[in-house]
Design an enzyme around this catalytic site. Structure first.
Site, PDB file in Angstrom:
ATOM      1  N   ASP A 122      40.693  48.309  44.893  1.00 12.52           N
ATOM      2  CA  ASP A 122      40.647  48.508  46.153  1.00 12.52           C
ATOM      3  C   ASP A 122      42.154  49.057  46.411  1.00 12.52           C
ATOM      4  OD1 ASP A 122      38.201  47.792  46.677  1.00 12.52           O
ATOM      5  OD2 ASP A 122      38.785  46.079  48.059  1.00 12.52           O
ATOM      6  N   HIS A 149      42.631  45.400  42.324  1.00 16.71           N
ATOM      7  CA  HIS A 149      43.335  46.256  43.135  1.00 16.71           C
ATOM      8  C   HIS A 149      44.175  47.111  42.354  1.00 16.71           C
ATOM      9  CE1 HIS A 149      42.480  42.838  45.952  1.00 16.71           C
ATOM     10  NE2 HIS A 149      42.451  43.791  46.861  1.00 16.71           N
TER      11      HIS A 149
END
Length: 279
Positions: free
Chosen positions: A101, A246
């Site tokens: 992400d 991430h």
């Protein structure tokens, strides 16, 4: 706003959204997956703000030729409205999804792509529009290498505090950038902080996107140490899980190093790491 203040605000939003994310993740739904590794929730951590974006806009990342800018493709049609996000994938064998992400970030995303390429593995990247706009060549590379790019809003806000009009803007602007750089509009959406409500599900469905959350949260955005990230992902590995990590939103060097350790181990353990595919 200074960077430290921005991160504190993001973490405060996370704390306020935790209950919403847990409620939205109460159930599970099935998901088709690609049958081959070479076929082409959230997120809990803070996302880069405008100042961080300005630091990540070298011309080398903005002037590269893009792929997928040929004939225009049809926009995805509406999909059915769900009442909860998808948390797991269904299918045979030891199949898992790796998702990243908040990117793309030119400091960390290329290293993640390099590791995935080394092991011939595909992943899903939920990108923020303001990051994607400065780094469109990285989306083009994702397309070239068979990864899936999903929509993670433009600026990573807490959507449940926004009007319907602003939610639509956050989604549409990001889908527009993805289409220009990746070659097609996204089919998958992930709400920042894992905070969902009816408007988010409805608007996502209108834009042809399915809501994908996660099963295993690496919590890498807290920078707990490379070993801790590896342990969380390896201990959470199981058929059907969706792993959240991430590639932006802060110092992601631990996430990069962790991937280099847990990816070959998962493959040695017999897991098939793939990407979502719509039926």
């Amino acid at each position: 706003m200074q960077k430290d203040q921005l991160l504190m605000r993001r973490r405060a939003l996370l704390a306020g959204a935790a209950a919403l994310g847990a409620a939205g993740a109460a159930g599970t739904a099935g998901l088709l997956f690609s049958g081959s590794s070479d076929t082409p929730a959230r997120s809990g951590g803070p996302a880069p703000g405008p100042q961080a974006r300005s630091a990540l806009k070298p011309s080398a990342y903005r002037l590269q030729p893009l792929t997928g800018d040929g004939a225009p493709r049809a926009e995805p049609g509406p999909t059915r409205v769900r009442h909860e996000p998808i948390l797991r994938i269904s299918g045979r064998g030891r199949t898992m999804l790796l998702t990243f992400d908040d990117g793309p970030d030119p400091r960390y995303t290329p290293h993640i792509l390099d590791t995935l390429a080394k092991y011939d593995v595909r992943a899903t990247f939920f990108v923020c529009g303001e990051m994607a706009d400065w780094n469109r060549d990285l989306l083009a590379r994702m397309a070239d290498e068979g990864h899936v790019v999903g929509n993670h809003t433009w600026s990573h806000p807490l959507l449940t505090q926004l009007t319907r009009r602003r939610i639509r803007s956050e989604m549409e602007r990001t889908s527009d950038v993805i289409e220009k750089a990746y070659g097609e509009r996204p089919l998958w959406f992930r709400a920042p902080y894992g905070a969902w409500n009816r408007a988010i599900f409805q608007l996502g469905a209108e834009m042809g996107m399915e809501p994908l959350a996660w099963t295993v949260d690496s919590l890498d955005w807290t920078t707990p140490g490379t070993g801790t990230i590896v342990d969380r992902i390896e201990s959470g590995a199981a058929p059907g899980v969706v792993v959240l990590s991430h590639d932006a939103g802060g110092d992601r060097s631990q996430s990069v190093r962790a991937l280099r350790k847990y990816l070959p181990q998962l493959l040695d353990d017999g897991y098939h790491l793939t990407v979502p595919r719509r039926s």
